[in-house]
Design a protein around this motif. Structure first.
Motif, PDB file in Angstrom:
ATOM      1  N   SER A 249       0.807  -1.214   0.000  1.00 44.42           N
ATOM      2  CA  SER A 249       0.000   0.000   0.000  1.00 44.42           C
ATOM      3  C   SER A 249       0.843   1.268   0.000  1.00 44.42           C
ATOM      4  CB  SER A 249      -0.906  -0.030   1.235  1.00 44.42           C
ATOM      5  OG  SER A 249      -1.316   1.250   1.615  1.00 44.42           O
ATOM      6  N   ASP A 250       0.280   2.338  -0.559  1.00 45.44           N
ATOM      7  CA  ASP A 250       0.931   3.649  -0.499  1.00 45.44           C
ATOM      8  C   ASP A 250       0.943   4.207   0.924  1.00 45.44           C
ATOM      9  OD1 ASP A 250       1.339   3.545  -3.212  1.00 45.44           O
ATOM     10  OD2 ASP A 250      -0.383   4.801  -3.716  1.00 45.44           O
ATOM     11  N   TRP A 251       0.221   3.590   1.840  1.00 45.44           N
ATOM     12  CA  TRP A 251       0.243   4.041   3.238  1.00 45.44           C
ATOM     13  C   TRP A 251       1.492   3.552   3.980  1.00 45.44           C
ATOM     14  CZ3 TRP A 251      -5.594   2.667   4.121  1.00 45.44           C
ATOM     15  CH2 TRP A 251      -6.378   3.765   3.764  1.00 45.44           C
ATOM     16  N   VAL A 252       2.264   2.652   3.381  1.00 48.04           N
ATOM     17  CA  VAL A 252       3.436   2.116   4.081  1.00 48.04           C
ATOM     18  C   VAL A 252       4.720   2.312   3.264  1.00 48.04           C
ATOM     19  CG1 VAL A 252       2.174   0.481   5.514  1.00 48.04           C
ATOM     20  CG2 VAL A 252       2.881  -0.211   3.211  1.00 48.04           C
ATOM     21  N   PRO A 253       4.998   3.523   2.791  1.00 50.21           N
ATOM     22  CA  PRO A 253       6.198   3.715   1.965  1.00 50.21           C
ATOM     23  C   PRO A 253       7.497   3.433   2.704  1.00 50.21           C
ATOM     24  CG  PRO A 253       5.285   5.836   2.632  1.00 50.21           C
ATOM     25  CD  PRO A 253       4.272   4.790   3.013  1.00 50.21           C
ATOM     26  N   HIS A 254       7.528   3.723   4.008  1.00 48.22           N
ATOM     27  CA  HIS A 254       8.762   3.491   4.765  1.00 48.22           C
ATOM     28  C   HIS A 254       8.990   1.995   4.969  1.00 48.22           C
ATOM     29  CE1 HIS A 254       9.436   7.734   5.555  1.00 48.22           C
ATOM     30  NE2 HIS A 254       8.157   7.847   5.832  1.00 48.22           N
ATOM     31  N   MET A 255       7.946   1.260   5.325  1.00 48.00           N
ATOM     32  CA  MET A 255       8.097  -0.191   5.403  1.00 48.00           C
ATOM     33  C   MET A 255       8.401  -0.768   4.024  1.00 48.00           C
ATOM     34  SD  MET A 255       5.441  -1.641   8.308  1.00 48.00           S
ATOM     35  CE  MET A 255       4.190  -0.368   8.501  1.00 48.00           C
ATOM     36  N   GLY A 256       7.851  -0.134   2.987  1.00 48.89           N
ATOM     37  CA  GLY A 256       8.183  -0.549   1.632  1.00 48.89           C
ATOM     38  C   GLY A 256       9.669  -0.413   1.339  1.00 48.89           C
ATOM     39  N   SER A 257      10.307   0.591   1.960  1.00 52.36           N
ATOM     40  CA  SER A 257      11.733   0.807   1.720  1.00 52.36           C
ATOM     41  C   SER A 257      12.604  -0.282   2.335  1.00 52.36           C
ATOM     42  CB  SER A 257      12.155   2.184   2.259  1.00 52.36           C
ATOM     43  OG  SER A 257      12.173   2.198   3.677  1.00 52.36           O
ATOM     44  N   VAL A 258      12.049  -1.075   3.243  1.00 50.34           N
ATOM     45  CA  VAL A 258      12.811  -2.185   3.846  1.00 50.34           C
ATOM     46  C   VAL A 258      12.198  -3.540   3.487  1.00 50.34           C
ATOM     47  CG1 VAL A 258      13.678  -0.785   5.752  1.00 50.34           C
ATOM     48  CG2 VAL A 258      11.521  -2.016   6.049  1.00 50.34           C
ATOM     49  N   VAL A 259      11.365  -3.572   2.447  1.00 48.05           N
ATOM     50  CA  VAL A 259      10.648  -4.808   2.115  1.00 48.05           C
ATOM     51  C   VAL A 259      11.605  -5.944   1.772  1.00 48.05           C
ATOM     52  CG1 VAL A 259      10.383  -4.385  -0.371  1.00 48.05           C
ATOM     53  CG2 VAL A 259       8.636  -5.692   0.866  1.00 48.05           C
ATOM     54  N   ASP A 260      12.815  -5.630   1.305  1.00 48.11           N
ATOM     55  CA  ASP A 260      13.752  -6.706   0.987  1.00 48.11           C
ATOM     56  C   ASP A 260      14.297  -7.404   2.232  1.00 48.11           C
ATOM     57  OD1 ASP A 260      13.640  -6.532  -1.852  1.00 48.11           O
ATOM     58  OD2 ASP A 260      14.890  -4.742  -1.785  1.00 48.11           O
ATOM     59  N   ASP A 261      13.927  -6.878   3.400  1.00 52.95           N
ATOM     60  CA  ASP A 261      14.274  -7.541   4.664  1.00 52.95           C
ATOM     61  C   ASP A 261      13.071  -8.262   5.270  1.00 52.95           C
ATOM     62  OD1 ASP A 261      17.058  -6.663   4.944  1.00 52.95           O
ATOM     63  OD2 ASP A 261      16.210  -4.661   5.190  1.00 52.95           O
ATOM     64  N   LEU A 262      11.904  -8.181   4.632  1.00 51.83           N
ATOM     65  CA  LEU A 262      10.677  -8.717   5.211  1.00 51.83           C
ATOM     66  C   LEU A 262      10.270 -10.033   4.571  1.00 51.83           C
ATOM     67  CD1 LEU A 262       8.424  -5.488   5.321  1.00 51.83           C
ATOM     68  CD2 LEU A 262      10.248  -6.178   6.902  1.00 51.83           C
ATOM     69  N   ALA A 263       9.710 -10.907   5.395  1.00 53.68           N
ATOM     70  CA  ALA A 263       9.016 -12.100   4.918  1.00 53.68           C
ATOM     71  C   ALA A 263       7.543 -11.881   5.220  1.00 53.68           C
ATOM     72  CB  ALA A 263       9.530 -13.350   5.621  1.00 53.68           C
ATOM     73  N   ILE A 264       6.740 -11.652   4.188  1.00 47.59           N
ATOM     74  CA  ILE A 264       5.318 -11.332   4.355  1.00 47.59           C
ATOM     75  C   ILE A 264       4.504 -12.600   4.191  1.00 47.59           C
ATOM     76  CG2 ILE A 264       3.387  -9.958   3.493  1.00 47.59           C
ATOM     77  CD1 ILE A 264       5.442  -7.941   2.441  1.00 47.59           C
ATOM     78  N   ILE A 265       3.729 -12.940   5.211  1.00 50.91           N
ATOM     79  CA  ILE A 265       2.851 -14.111   5.169  1.00 50.91           C
ATOM     80  C   ILE A 265       1.436 -13.600   4.935  1.00 50.91           C
ATOM     81  CG2 ILE A 265       2.006 -16.144   6.384  1.00 50.91           C
ATOM     82  CD1 ILE A 265       5.063 -14.601   7.814  1.00 50.91           C
ATOM     83  N   ARG A 266       0.883 -13.870   3.757  1.00 48.19           N
ATOM     84  CA  ARG A 266      -0.424 -13.331   3.362  1.00 48.19           C
ATOM     85  C   ARG A 266      -1.568 -14.312   3.588  1.00 48.19           C
ATOM     86  NH1 ARG A 266       1.175 -10.377  -2.407  1.00 48.19           N
ATOM     87  NH2 ARG A 266       1.944  -8.402  -1.491  1.00 48.19           N
ATOM     88  N   SER A 267      -1.312 -15.400   4.263  1.00 49.80           N
ATOM     89  CA  SER A 267      -2.312 -16.477   4.338  1.00 49.80           C
ATOM     90  C   SER A 267      -2.614 -16.886   5.770  1.00 49.80           C
ATOM     91  CB  SER A 267      -1.818 -17.684   3.538  1.00 49.80           C
ATOM     92  OG  SER A 267      -0.491 -18.024   3.937  1.00 49.80           O
ATOM     93  N   MET A 268      -2.711 -15.919   6.671  1.00 50.85           N
ATOM     94  CA  MET A 268      -3.041 -16.212   8.059  1.00 50.85           C
ATOM     95  C   MET A 268      -4.557 -16.395   8.230  1.00 50.85           C
ATOM     96  SD  MET A 268      -0.067 -16.201   9.414  1.00 50.85           S
ATOM     97  CE  MET A 268      -0.732 -16.574  11.038  1.00 50.85           C
ATOM     98  N   TYR A 269      -4.936 -17.169   9.229  1.00 52.68           N
ATOM     99  CA  TYR A 269      -6.345 -17.245   9.629  1.00 52.68           C
ATOM    100  C   TYR A 269      -6.411 -17.459  11.132  1.00 52.68           C
ATOM    101  CZ  TYR A 269      -6.247 -22.334  10.330  1.00 52.68           C
ATOM    102  OH  TYR A 269      -5.975 -23.597  10.793  1.00 52.68           O
ATOM    103  N   THR A 270      -7.570 -17.171  11.719  1.00 49.47           N
ATOM    104  CA  THR A 270      -7.797 -17.408  13.134  1.00 49.47           C
ATOM    105  C   THR A 270      -9.263 -17.771  13.314  1.00 49.47           C
ATOM    106  OG1 THR A 270      -7.458 -16.484  15.348  1.00 49.47           O
ATOM    107  CG2 THR A 270      -8.255 -14.971  13.659  1.00 49.47           C
ATOM    108  N   THR A 271      -9.736 -17.960  14.553  1.00 45.42           N
ATOM    109  CA  THR A 271     -11.105 -18.439  14.752  1.00 45.42           C
ATOM    110  C   THR A 271     -11.957 -17.551  15.643  1.00 45.42           C
ATOM    111  OG1 THR A 271     -10.506 -19.832  16.644  1.00 45.42           O
ATOM    112  CG2 THR A 271     -10.360 -20.834  14.454  1.00 45.42           C
TER     113      THR A 271
END
Length: 486
Positions: free
Chosen positions: A141-163
């Protein structure tokens, strides 16, 4: 063998209580309980030795938790299909199958019908743009440009669920259990229970930020010794009862401490094999040292102006969270094991955008985006990121459909978490939600899979921490997300 805690013929010295009142804080009491729980010779079950079960890749954890439920679609998992089908009911799109009852086995059904049986929960368009960030080209998102600048250090898990479809899910994300199941230790509590100290002058498990009553404790059946110590980023008053209640000089306090030490030593000579007494003596000494070490750690003015600016401390919008992030780095640097930071408490949590999502999330991301990115950059440039796990999480995501005019409801079927450092891969995305962000459809992960991954990186086998009579369910242990481990 008698111990101090069980022998009626060993009176408690009044000066010890006075010393507690005149300067020992919650830190001291928790340290005391922790040491006692590790040193009871009469116990049938001996707690862990404080050593990892196998070679760890990480030493510390910084756990960043956004209270209220961050929209995954307006942050780390953009879905342009939402804008394409905006205003239509889900059944009017090619994605009507997400409503299949077989896919909606959990509590909340996002589809809401009016009196005529027509869906009034319409697809809500994305409220912010997005683009690719980093060498990895990961869409965020454009709301996270600073986190975007370190995205090459991030492992993003897009498939979480809970109950848990309400904000008790904050408890569930920390403990792995639905709050209606009862009270269970949190991840931080287990880590504190399983590992020894990295610095004898500081608490090993701390919490910053407000916690709601349903998520205020950590140790539970492990005992209060394993609750996080609440810390304020204020060197003059870092925690409740952290300084003498009366105006006494350092010299007077030292005299009192020395007296208690001599009395304890006399008893130690009388009972040389009493491990509980030995542990108490060490706890008092530790608590005394903490009164100096905690304020020193929180003296952020010792940092350069450039470092403070990196965390956004020069900007009123980012100052508060920036101070907490800089404090977290200083605690890690000094050997604190687990740092838990809660952002936006108060009721359900400030991220709970049932209405006004655009205004809500843009403001909240403005507060946390730069400080979090500053933390990642600062840890990395100091050589600390490789031994520190940073986690960004929220109790659930938000619905692809609208609630009211301009909000999104709670959503438990698919949402995002990211992790960085501590021996994990960077610049990767793991897991997939469907085209409108409704279900996690590939590499689904329950919240304890995050716990299992963290425990492994710290060198802990959760099954070897089990207590007789408190055997955990298999899902409590979770499964390591091996695909993101370097």
């Amino acid at each position: 063998m008698k111990t101090i805690s069980s022998s009626p013929d060993l009176p408690t010295a009044p000066s010890r209580r006075n010393f507690l009142k005149n300067g020992l804080s919650t830190l001291a009491l928790s340290a005391l309980i922790a040491q006692d729980s590790r040193a009871n010779p009469a116990a049938e079950w001996q707690p862990p030795t404080g050593q990892p079960h196998f070679a760890p890749k990480a030493k510390s954890v910084i756990w960043l938790f956004m209270n209220g439920g961050v929209s995954h679609m307006e942050s780390f998992d953009p879905k342009p299909e939402l804008t394409k089908y905006a205003g239509k009911s889900i059944s009017e799109t090619p994605h009507a199958d997400v409503q299949n009852p077989e896919k909606l086995k959990l509590a909340r059904v996002t589809v809401i019908n009016d009196a005529n049986g027509q869906q009034r929960n319409k697809i809500y368009p994305l409220q912010v743009g997005f683009r690719e960030y980093g060498q990895a080209g990961i869409e965020m998102s454009d709301w996270v440009p600073h986190m975007g600048s370190v995205v090459d250090d991030l492992a993003i898990i897009r498939s979480m669920y809970t109950t848990d479809d309400n904000h008790g899910a904050q408890t569930q994300f920390h403990s792995g259990r639905h709050m209606l199941d009862g009270e269970y230790p949190t991840l931080g509590g287990w880590v504190h229970y399983g590992l020894g100290s990295l610095n004898d002058n500081l608490p090993q498990f701390i919490s910053m930020g407000k916690r709601e009553y349903w998520n205020a404790k950590d140790g539970h059946y492990l005992g209060p010794a394993h609750d996080a110590i609440p810390i304020r980023v204020d060197p003059a008053n870092p925690l409740d009862f952290g300084k003498p209640a009366k105006n006494i000089s350092a010299r007077e306090q030292q005299i009192g401490f020395d007296l208690v030490g001599k009395l304890n030593q006399l008893k130690a000579e009388e009972y040389p094999n009493d491990a509980a007494l030995s542990a108490r003596i060490k706890a008092y000494e530790l608590a005394y040292r903490m009164q100096t070490s905690v304020p020193e750690t929180l003296d952020l003015n010792r940092e350069t102006q450039a470092t403070q600016n990196l965390y956004g401390i020069d900007d009123p919008a980012t100052k508060d969270f920036g101070l907490q992030m800089l404090a977290a780095r200083r605690f890690v640097e000094r050997g604190v094991r687990f740092i838990q930071v809660q952002h936006g408490a108060g009721g359900a949590g400030v991220w709970d955008a049932h209405g006004g999502l655009k205004a809500n999330h843009s403001k909240n991301f403005q507060a946390v985006d730069k400080p979090i990115a500053g933390l990642i950059k600062d840890l990395k440039q100091r050589g600390l990121l490789e031994s520190t796990l940073v986690v960004f999480a929220s109790e659930f995501g938000r619905t692809p459909g609208t609630q009211g005019a301009d909000g999104r409801d709670h959503h438990i079927y698919g949402f995002s978490v990211w992790m960085a450092g501590g021996g994990l891969k960077g610049g990767i995305v793991h897991g997939v939600t469907d085209e409108i962000g409704f279900h996690a459809v590939e590499n689904r992960h329950y919240v304890t899979d995050i716990h299992a991954t963290i425990m492994q990186q710290l060198g802990l086998d959760s099954r070897r921490l089990e207590i007789p009579g408190r055997k955990r369910l298999d899902i409590d242990h979770g499964k390591v997300i091996s695909e993101i481990v370097a």
